[in-house]
Design an enzyme around this catalytic site. Structure first.
Site, PDB file in Angstrom:
ATOM      1  N   LYS A  11       0.836  -1.199   0.000  1.00  0.00           N
ATOM      2  CA  LYS A  11       0.000   0.000   0.000  1.00  0.00           C
ATOM      3  C   LYS A  11       0.875   1.255   0.000  1.00  0.00           C
ATOM      4  CE  LYS A  11      -3.562  -2.264   2.842  1.00  0.00           C
ATOM      5  NZ  LYS A  11      -4.499  -2.000   3.973  1.00  0.00           N
ATOM      6  N   TYR A  51     -12.449  -2.309  -2.577  1.00  0.00           N
ATOM      7  CA  TYR A  51     -12.903  -2.378  -1.187  1.00  0.00           C
ATOM      8  C   TYR A  51     -14.430  -2.359  -1.071  1.00  0.00           C
ATOM      9  CZ  TYR A  51      -8.211  -1.897   0.879  1.00  0.00           C
ATOM     10  OH  TYR A  51      -6.917  -2.111   1.300  1.00  0.00           O
ATOM     11  N   ARG A 104       3.069  -6.971   9.135  1.00  0.00           N
ATOM     12  CA  ARG A 104       2.402  -5.935   9.929  1.00  0.00           C
ATOM     13  C   ARG A 104       2.943  -5.898  11.360  1.00  0.00           C
ATOM     14  NH1 ARG A 104      -3.512  -7.559   7.447  1.00  0.00           N
ATOM     15  NH2 ARG A 104      -3.620  -6.004   5.775  1.00  0.00           N
ATOM     16  N   ASN A 114      -1.244  -0.246   7.396  1.00  0.00           N
ATOM     17  CA  ASN A 114      -0.734  -1.580   7.754  1.00  0.00           C
ATOM     18  C   ASN A 114       0.017  -2.250   6.606  1.00  0.00           C
ATOM     19  OD1 ASN A 114      -2.949  -2.188   6.222  1.00  0.00           O
ATOM     20  ND2 ASN A 114      -4.038  -3.322   7.805  1.00  0.00           N
ATOM     21  N   HIS A 117      -1.837  -5.479   1.549  1.00  0.00           N
ATOM     22  CA  HIS A 117      -3.143  -6.108   1.339  1.00  0.00           C
ATOM     23  C   HIS A 117      -2.900  -7.494   0.767  1.00  0.00           C
ATOM     24  CE1 HIS A 117      -7.231  -6.912  -0.139  1.00  0.00           C
ATOM     25  NE2 HIS A 117      -6.619  -7.394  -1.210  1.00  0.00           N
ATOM     26  N   GLU A 128     -10.274  -9.774  -7.331  1.00  0.00           N
ATOM     27  CA  GLU A 128      -9.266  -8.713  -7.209  1.00  0.00           C
ATOM     28  C   GLU A 128      -8.209  -8.822  -8.316  1.00  0.00           C
ATOM     29  OE1 GLU A 128      -7.873  -9.128  -3.184  1.00  0.00           O
ATOM     30  OE2 GLU A 128      -9.809  -8.508  -2.344  1.00  0.00           O
TER      31      GLU A 128
END
Ligand code: IDP
Ligand code: MG
Length: 137
Positions: A11, A51, A104, A114, A117, A128
């Protein structure tokens, strides 16, 4: 045991902190394969679709703002039971609960930032991967 493909994202916080190499190293060290990799800044529509399950949650706006705020790295990762296994390598969603030794657990402190994904089921992975790498997997 089944050969699976999963969508992994580093991310924007992970990219900004220079943790792309660290995440890839852990994927490769495990024995998994990076099948595709792209640095991109997400359009809002793609982030909202990614999401979609969280649309009604109070943090949805912040989540979409954050994931579109700067470049991320999207990967297709493959290997034996890669979906669950990558979730274990990532650690719990909340870094406070993530085991030391997980990504994490080792690198994050707050749930909104965090680092990574990973798809949470075969159905999510298929959806996805099609969203990020249409027609390729
Ligand atoms: P996951 O990333 O471990 O699959 P999800 O429950 O699918 O976790 O949530 C997606 C992302 O939304 C999380 O990775 C986290 O960054 C963010 N998030 C989840 N719950 C909260 C919350 O209560 N407050 C703020 N952000 C959250
Ligand atoms: Mg999730």
């Amino acid at each position: 045991m089944s050969d699976q493909k999963t969508l992994i994202l580093v991310k924007p916080d992970g990219v900004a902190r220079g943790l792309v190499g660290e995440v890839i190293a852990r994927i490769e060290r495990k024995g998994f394969t990076v099948e595709a990799l792209e640095l991109r800044t997400l359009e809002r529509s793609v982030a909202e679709e990614h999401y979609a399950e969280h649309t009604e949650r109070p943090f949805f706006g912040e989540l979409v703002d954050f994931i579109t705020s700067a470049p991320l790295v999207a990967m297709c990762v493959s290997g034996d039971d890669a979906i669950v296994s990558m979730r274990n390598i990532m650690g719990a969603t909340n870094p406070v609960e993530a085991t030391p030794g997980s990504i994490r657990g080792d690198f994050a402190t707050i749930i909104g930032e965090n680092i990574v994904h990973g798809s949470d089921s075969p159905e999510s992975a298929a959806r996805e991967l099609e969203l990020f790498f249409p027609g390729r997997f």
